[in-house]
Structure formats: structure tokens, C-alpha cells
Design a protein around this motif. Structure first.
Motif, short mmCIF file in Angstrom:
data_model
loop_
_atom_site.label_atom_id
_atom_site.label_comp_id
_atom_site.label_asym_id
_atom_site.label_seq_id
_atom_site.Cartn_x
_atom_site.Cartn_y
_atom_site.Cartn_z
N UNK B 45 2.95 1.74 -12.83
CA UNK B 45 3.01 0.82 -11.74
C UNK B 45 2.93 1.33 -10.11
N UNK B 46 1.94 0.66 -9.52
CA UNK B 46 1.75 1.13 -8.18
C UNK B 46 2.44 0.08 -7.06
N UNK B 47 1.99 -1.17 -7.15
CA UNK B 47 2.61 -2.14 -6.60
C UNK B 47 2.76 -3.35 -7.17
N UNK B 51 1.89 -11.11 -2.28
CA UNK B 51 1.36 -11.40 -0.71
C UNK B 51 1.93 -10.25 -0.07
N UNK B 52 1.18 -10.20 1.40
CA UNK B 52 1.83 -9.14 2.18
C UNK B 52 1.23 -7.80 2.08
N UNK B 53 1.82 -7.06 2.60
CA UNK B 53 1.22 -5.53 2.71
C UNK B 53 2.42 -4.57 2.33
N UNK B 54 2.24 -3.58 1.52
CA UNK B 54 3.13 -2.41 1.26
C UNK B 54 2.33 -1.09 1.36
N UNK B 55 3.29 -0.17 1.57
CA UNK B 55 2.75 1.28 1.65
C UNK B 55 3.62 2.22 0.66
N UNK B 56 3.13 3.01 0.02
CA UNK B 56 4.03 4.26 -0.78
C UNK B 56 3.02 5.59 -0.52
N UNK B 59 -0.74 5.69 -0.58
CA UNK B 59 -1.24 4.53 -1.01
C UNK B 59 -0.66 3.28 -0.37
N UNK B 60 -1.84 2.20 -0.25
CA UNK B 60 -1.17 0.96 0.61
C UNK B 60 -1.91 -0.17 -0.13
N UNK B 61 -1.30 -1.40 -0.17
CA UNK B 61 -2.22 -2.54 -0.61
C UNK B 61 -1.81 -3.58 0.22
N UNK B 62 -2.71 -4.61 0.07
CA UNK B 62 -2.73 -6.02 0.86
C UNK B 62 -3.12 -7.07 0.12
N UNK B 63 -2.32 -7.99 -0.04
CA UNK B 63 -2.97 -9.36 -0.70
C UNK B 63 -2.96 -10.55 0.15
N UNK B 72 -6.46 -2.41 -2.59
CA UNK B 72 -5.77 -0.94 -2.63
C UNK B 72 -6.46 -0.04 -1.98
N UNK B 73 -5.70 0.39 -1.01
CA UNK B 73 -6.19 1.79 -0.33
C UNK B 73 -5.73 2.95 -0.74
N UNK B 74 -6.59 3.87 -0.82
CA UNK B 74 -6.25 5.11 -1.31
C UNK B 74 -6.75 5.97 -0.25
N UNK B 75 -5.87 6.98 0.41
CA UNK B 75 -6.35 7.63 1.50
C UNK B 75 -6.10 9.24 1.04
N UNK B 76 -6.73 10.12 1.80
CA UNK B 76 -7.08 11.54 1.33
C UNK B 76 -6.76 11.86 -0.15
N UNK B 77 -7.74 11.32 -0.92
CA UNK B 77 -7.55 11.19 -2.32
C UNK B 77 -7.61 12.77 -2.79
N UNK B 78 -6.83 12.71 -4.14
CA UNK B 78 -6.59 14.22 -4.77
C UNK B 78 -7.24 13.98 -6.15
#
Lengths: 112, 109
Positions: B45-47, B51-56, B59-63, B72-78
Motif C-alpha cells: 500500500x502506497x496511498x 481526494x486531495x494530496x498526500x506525501x510520504x 512519494x506523493x499523490x494527488x487525486x 503518483x509522483x516519484x522523486x529522486x528514484x532509486x
């Protein structure tokens, strides 16, 4: 806190045999589901239950049966296994209809 | 019933790059979840984000429920981000999720 536990993790079944995939959850969730995932695809719903004693068909129920005698357990029964039932099976649970769902680790089943 | 479409189907990134995964759904929903299926087949489970925006972390997500899409946004991928990302939506009283076909992400070192 185990969450959703499925057994077995892997199994090979012969055509025509039957077996039961076990699923149990310790979160006191009312809703439970069985999905199957075929290679390169998303998950498809087989059966679901909204509470003990209540079950209903999903999108792909043929060849399967379920029961829900307790809140915790939701076994999936395969009768007369066919090669088309080779898949990865996931059990899931959620507290309500629009709340977050949690998945077990999956059972990889091969019918030969 | 609800239909869920994800794009792109495949994505190859160099380690450190950013990415955006999209999920379109065909009807109003009361549940929207993002999952990561790792190479061992586990669904993580990621998010939970109807509705709305969350960050972990990275990773962040907006609906945007009114426009029927989620990102789904992935920054500085590994390299450990590799795997398949699924979007799943639900809108009925039975509570089941409808899954998209996934985005297969490969992060190269």
C-alpha cells in the motif's frame, strides 16, 4: 500485527483436483475479497463478503466457491481445477466499503 | 462499472530522476488507492487517496476527483522503486477495487 495472512504461498495442483486457499485477517474487518492476477494484468475480483455469513460473486466467479463463517476467515475453494485457474490469488480486507484495503502476500497456484 | 486506465504502461528511468504516473477513472469513486507490486509479487500500500494530496517521503499523490484522475509522483528514484505500480478505484457498496493494468517502472543504476 499480522494483517492478512494467506496459505499456502505456492502450490501445484493437478487437473481435476480440488483445494482450498486459506485467508485470515486479524484487523476485525467486515469486508473481505478474493482476487486473481494473471500475468501482465491487474487484479480481478472473484468473490467478496461484507460480513460473516454473507458472500457474493465478483467479476470472475466460475470454478470457485467461498464461505464466511467467521469475521476472520474467508477460504476460497477450487473445484475440479483447470489450467485456466493457474494464477496468483490475493485475499484482501477492509473495514468498510470505502476504506483502505489491505492485501495478503498472495498464493501462486499452478494447475498442470 | 468503473474503468481504470493507467499511463504510461512502461517507464525506464535513470537513478535519481523524477517521474509522474497517471491514473484516469471513468466514474465517481469513493476509494482510490496506489500500490507498488515488488519483484516478489507483494502488493504494498502506497496511498489511500480518494481526494486531495498526500506525501510520504519521496512519494506523493494527488487525486482530483471532479476531473477523475490521480497522479503518483516519484522523486529522486532509486533502484528499489522498480516494480509495477497499480492504481485501483472503488465506487460501489460492495467495496471492491477495480485495478488498472499497471505501470512497469525500471530504475537503472
Amino acid at each position: 500485527n499480522a494483517g492478512v495472512t494467506q496459505t499456502p504461498k505456492f502450490h501445484i495442483l493437478k487437473i481435476g483436483q480440488s483445494m482450498t486457499l486459506q485467508c485470515t485477517q486479524d484487523m476485525n474487518h467486515n469486508y473481505m475479497y478474493w482476487y486473481r492476477q494473471d500475468p501482465g494484468m491487474g487484479l480481478k475480483l472473484i468473490y467478496y463478503s461484507v460480513g460473516a455469513g454473507i458472500t457474493d460473486k465478483g467479476e470472475v466467479p466460475n470454478g470457485y466457491n467461498v464461505s464466511r463463517s467467521t469475521t476472520e476467515d474467508f477460504p476460497l475453494r477450487l473445484e475440479l481445477a483447470a489450467p485456466s485457474q493457474t494464477s496468483v490469488y490475493f485475499c484482501a480486507s477492509s473495514r468498510g466499503a470505502s476504506t483502505e484495503a489491505f492485501f495478503g502476500q498472495g498464493t501462486r497456484l499452478t494447475v498442470v | 462499472g468503473i474503468q481504470v486506465e493507467q499511463s504510461p504502461p512502461d517507464l525506464i528511468l535513470q537513478e535519481g530522476a523524477n517521474s509522474t504516473l497517471r491514473c484516469n477513472f471513468s466514474d465517481s469513486v469513493n476509494n482510490l488507492q496506489w500500490f507498488h507490486q515488488n519483484p516478489w509479487g507483494q502488493l504494498i500500500n502506497l496511498f489511500y487517496i480518494p481526494s486531495g494530496t498526500k506525501q510520504n517521503g519521496r512519494l506523493s499523490a494527488t487525486t482530483v476527483a471532479t476531473e477523475r484522475y490521480s497522479l503518483l509522483y516519484i522523486s529522486s528514484s532509486q533502484t528499489t522503486d522498480s516494480g509495477v505500480y497499480f492504481c485501483a478505484a472503488g465506487g460501489g457498496s460492495q467495496g471492491n477495487l477495480i485495478f488498472g493494468k499497471g505501470t512497469k517502472l525500471s530504475v537503472k543504476p
